[in-house]
Write a protein that holds these residues in place. Structure first.
Motif, PDB file in Angstrom:
ATOM      1  N   UNK A   1       9.995  -1.305  -7.661  1.00 52.33           N
ATOM      2  CA  UNK A   1      10.772  -2.493  -7.290  1.00 52.33           C
ATOM      3  C   UNK A   1      10.324  -3.052  -5.942  1.00 52.33           C
ATOM      4  N   UNK A   2      10.053  -2.154  -4.997  1.00 48.81           N
ATOM      5  CA  UNK A   2       9.587  -2.612  -3.680  1.00 48.81           C
ATOM      6  C   UNK A   2       8.252  -3.327  -3.791  1.00 48.81           C
ATOM      7  N   UNK A   3       7.343  -2.766  -4.580  1.00 42.84           N
ATOM      8  CA  UNK A   3       6.031  -3.397  -4.744  1.00 42.84           C
ATOM      9  C   UNK A   3       6.153  -4.759  -5.415  1.00 42.84           C
ATOM     10  N   UNK A   4       7.006  -4.837  -6.448  1.00 42.00           N
ATOM     11  CA  UNK A   4       7.204  -6.114  -7.135  1.00 42.00           C
ATOM     12  C   UNK A   4       7.781  -7.168  -6.191  1.00 42.00           C
ATOM     13  N   UNK A   5       8.771  -6.759  -5.402  1.00 43.61           N
ATOM     14  CA  UNK A   5       9.364  -7.700  -4.461  1.00 43.61           C
ATOM     15  C   UNK A   5       8.390  -8.164  -3.399  1.00 43.61           C
ATOM     16  N   UNK A   6       7.550  -7.255  -2.911  1.00 46.30           N
ATOM     17  CA  UNK A   6       6.570  -7.616  -1.887  1.00 46.30           C
ATOM     18  C   UNK A   6       5.526  -8.577  -2.442  1.00 46.30           C
TER      19      UNK A   6
ATOM     20  N   UNK B   1       0.829  -1.207   0.000  1.00 48.99           N
ATOM     21  CA  UNK B   1       0.000   0.000   0.000  1.00 48.99           C
ATOM     22  C   UNK B   1       0.866   1.260   0.000  1.00 48.99           C
ATOM     23  N   UNK B   2       1.864   1.281   0.842  1.00 49.57           N
ATOM     24  CA  UNK B   2       2.771   2.435   0.871  1.00 49.57           C
ATOM     25  C   UNK B   2       3.489   2.599  -0.463  1.00 49.57           C
ATOM     26  N   UNK B   3       3.876   1.470  -1.088  1.00 47.93           N
ATOM     27  CA  UNK B   3       4.546   1.547  -2.387  1.00 47.93           C
ATOM     28  C   UNK B   3       3.617   2.122  -3.453  1.00 47.93           C
ATOM     29  N   UNK B   4       2.340   1.750  -3.438  1.00 48.78           N
ATOM     30  CA  UNK B   4       1.376   2.269  -4.408  1.00 48.78           C
ATOM     31  C   UNK B   4       1.199   3.777  -4.248  1.00 48.78           C
ATOM     32  N   UNK B   5       1.036   4.218  -3.026  1.00 48.87           N
ATOM     33  CA  UNK B   5       0.820   5.648  -2.777  1.00 48.87           C
ATOM     34  C   UNK B   5       2.061   6.451  -3.156  1.00 48.87           C
ATOM     35  N   UNK B   6       3.233   5.968  -2.784  1.00 51.52           N
ATOM     36  CA  UNK B   6       4.471   6.656  -3.141  1.00 51.52           C
ATOM     37  C   UNK B   6       4.634   6.713  -4.663  1.00 51.52           C
ATOM     38  N   UNK B   7       4.284   5.601  -5.348  1.00 47.77           N
ATOM     39  CA  UNK B   7       4.376   5.581  -6.808  1.00 47.77           C
ATOM     40  C   UNK B   7       3.473   6.636  -7.429  1.00 47.77           C
ATOM     41  N   UNK B   8       2.255   6.766  -6.924  1.00 53.36           N
ATOM     42  CA  UNK B   8       1.324   7.749  -7.479  1.00 53.36           C
ATOM     43  C   UNK B   8       1.868   9.169  -7.326  1.00 53.36           C
ATOM     44  N   UNK B   9       2.359   9.477  -6.146  1.00 49.12           N
ATOM     45  CA  UNK B   9       2.916  10.818  -5.932  1.00 49.12           C
ATOM     46  C   UNK B   9       4.160  11.031  -6.786  1.00 49.12           C
TER      47      UNK B   9
ATOM     48  N   UNK C   1      -9.071   1.356   1.925  1.00 47.33           N
ATOM     49  CA  UNK C   1      -9.414   2.487   2.804  1.00 47.33           C
ATOM     50  C   UNK C   1      -8.298   3.522   2.936  1.00 47.33           C
ATOM     51  N   UNK C   2      -7.032   3.062   2.967  1.00 44.95           N
ATOM     52  CA  UNK C   2      -5.935   4.022   3.103  1.00 44.95           C
ATOM     53  C   UNK C   2      -5.838   4.911   1.869  1.00 44.95           C
ATOM     54  N   UNK C   3      -5.910   4.301   0.687  1.00 43.76           N
ATOM     55  CA  UNK C   3      -5.846   5.085  -0.541  1.00 43.76           C
ATOM     56  C   UNK C   3      -7.039   6.014  -0.670  1.00 43.76           C
ATOM     57  N   UNK C   4      -8.218   5.565  -0.223  1.00 44.00           N
ATOM     58  CA  UNK C   4      -9.397   6.427  -0.285  1.00 44.00           C
ATOM     59  C   UNK C   4      -9.233   7.646   0.617  1.00 44.00           C
TER      60      UNK C   4
END
Length: 563
Positions: free
Chosen positions: A69-74, A30-38, A146-149
């Motif tokens: 890379x972090x998201x892929x590894x996770x 989730x953190x990787x997705x949000x960081x990627x978007x920003x 919920x976090x992304x929302x």
């Protein structure tokens, strides 16, 4: 079954560990997705608006690369853990199911044996897609969505409200489709159970059917069951494809609605490009876990149905078991023993009287269905009594009630041996299967049962390997020879009570005579031998022949209603 049934976590330790690890990995994803978007928004917006050169946004690109890379590894780690957890969880549930079933009464196993067989073999394997696909996506949905929302609501209230309003429609449609899919999954498992039962019956009686020239007829019934299984499977797949298309369309329309309103506000300058891009990138990510859950749900419904049936079996109450040591005994007295034959209105056996004592061979004879096997199961403490009692006679002539609720079955099983018609082996060698620690004791027991001559004829002798399975001996031993192997094992273990089920069934005259001699040798060694017998040779060799009969079941008594 609930999306995450607490019973699964209670019965499978591997599932508990995986849920915790998957939740932690989902937080990281989730953190990787949000960081990627920003990072994407901050890399594109300045370049598009002409406020920065490409070299100026390289830090943002670096952050984006790290997040991807972090998201892929996770995700890779979650899938690896999921595969391992799935194998371990299915093994734990299968073991719990078999241990529970083996401690249930004999009549229960006769009634539910086919169901347990299907669950323990093919049924629980369908739980793998649930553990590798559905459950991780469910955890990701519970964390990422919920976090992304919340992030979108903080960035842009209008887009957040649109997503919050349309988002519940996805689980609503998932629930509507899931009800239908669950029905088809239950029907599929029922068809698989019927097919498995028919095949087991056919294989068990194939020799007889072939002798009568009727081996082709049952194939038609098996084919019909196979067609029913195929139809229910195709119905499940049809619903899965249609529902997947519906969920994709719904999510796409919701994302398109967000994109249109952001585009209109960008035109009129009511929102900046960086915020708009961030919201546009996060919007599909909010719907994606729910769509994945919907897609994975259909692949896991068969496993969920099997798990539900497994938990129902595990919730069946076990017979009471105490821990009092079994006192020494010289005879067993069966007095008026009766066991209800399900709901068929009679006892089988009914009103059974017999005396079982060491040094004697007691044969249980009677018509098929009279309860001979059930009577043997009562002696092995595998079937509780509905009527009568089993009493232990001691050296001083006193008797004591053999109560499994106070004695416990484990102490009793330590001094008993059960020899079925078809012996199951678990590998190893003949020597390890017999289990003797002293070669002299082993050879003496083998000589008494006739196994020593069999071992002497084998090239590898006592080191001859045994295959795992029912009657599957890689050495090529015959059924009669495996019976002598089990009788030798009973002699070596010093079993006080040895129970055999038709040990001479389907044997040639020579093998039958050898097994009868082995049975007599076990009795001479001081064991109380009980044999379920039909063949005249075995009945003639018995010291006592007890005829087992079925009797009408007594009407249940009801207490008088007070005036």
């Amino acid at each position: 079954m609930k999306p995450l049934d607490p019973r699964l976590l209670r019965h499978a330790r591997s599932a508990r560990t995986f849920v915790v690890l998957a939740a932690l990995l989902s937080v990281g994803a989730t953190l990787a997705v949000i960081v990627s978007a920003f990072a994407i928004a901050h890399a594109l917006a300045p370049v598009v608006e002409g406020r920065a050169e490409l070299v100026d946004v390289l830090p943002a690109v670096g952050v984006l690369l790290g997040a991807v890379l972090a998201r892929t590894g996770l995700v890779w780690l979650r899938e690896r853990l999921g595969q391992s957890a799935a194998v371990a969880t299915v093994g734990e549930l299968r073991g719990a199911l078999l241990r529970h079933a083996t401690r249930m009464p004999h009549r229960w196993r006769v009634r539910r044996g086919d169901d347990v067989t299907v669950l323990a073999t093919r049924g629980l394997d369908d739980l793998v897609p649930y553990l590798t696909g559905y459950l991780p996506q469910l955890l990701l949905t519970a964390i990422l969505t919920p976090i992304a929302l919340v992030v979108v609501l903080r960035l842009d209230l209008i887009s957040g409200v649109i997503i919050a309003v349309t988002l519940p429609l996805v689980p609503l449609f998932m629930w509507l489709v899931g009800v239908t899919t669950r029905t088809y999954a239950d029907e599929r498992l029922a068809a698989l159970t019927r097919q498995g039962s028919q095949l087991l019956d056919l294989l068990a009686g194939l020799t007889t059917l072939r002798a009568l020239g009727r081996e082709i007829g049952p194939g038609r019934r098996v084919r019909q069951l196979g067609d029913a299984y195929r139809r229910t499977t195709m119905q499940t797949l049809r619903v899965a494809f249609l529902s997947g298309a519906v969920l994709e369309l719904l999510a796409s329309l919701a994302v398109a609605l967000v994109a249109v309103e952001i585009g209109m506000r960008l035109v009129y300058g009511h929102i900046d490009l960086t915020t708009g891009l961030t919201v546009l990138i996060l919007a599909p990510e909010i719907y994606l876990p729910l769509r994945a859950v919907g897609a994975q749900f259909h692949a896991s419904t068969n496993g969920l149905a099997a798990a539900q049936r497994t938990f129902e079996v595990l919730q069946e109450p076990l017979p009471a078991a105490g821990t009092r040591p079994v006192p020494a005994w010289t005879r067993l007295h069966l007095t008026g023993v009766g066991v209800r034959a399900g709901d068929r209105g009679y006892l089988a056996p009914g009103n059974l009287h017999a005396v079982v004592e060491p040094g004697c061979v007691t044969a249980l004879a009677g018509a098929s269905g009279a309860g001979k096997t059930t009577a043997a199961m009562t002696l092995l403490r595998l079937q509780p009594l509905d009527d009568g009692a089993i009493r232990l006679e001691h050296d001083d002539g006193s008797t004591d009630l053999a109560d499994v609720a106070t004695d416990g079955p484990d102490g009793w099983w330590a001094q008993t041996s059960w020899v079925p018609q078809r012996v199951a082996t678990v590998g190893g060698t003949i020597a390890s299967h017999v289990g003797a620690t002293d070669d002299a004791i082993r050879d003496a027991a083998a000589a008494a049962t006739g196994l020593l001559d069999v071992v002497a004829s084998l090239p590898r002798g006592w080191d001859t390997p045994l295959a795992s399975g029912e009657g599957g001996l890689s050495s090529g031993l015959s059924v009669g020879q495996t019976q002598r192997l089990e009788l030798t094992r009973a002699l070596v273990s010093g079993s006080r009570l040895v129970v055999l089920d038709e040990p001479t069934a389907h044997l040639a005259a020579r093998d039958e005579a050898a097994v009868v001699d082995a049975v007599r040798a076990v009795a001479r060694a001081g064991a109380a031998v009980v044999v379920i017998a039909h063949r005249p040779t075995m009945l003639a060799a018995a010291d006592r022949v007890v005829t087992v009969r079925s009797t009408p079941a007594p009407e249940p008594t009801t207490a008088p209603v007070p005036a």
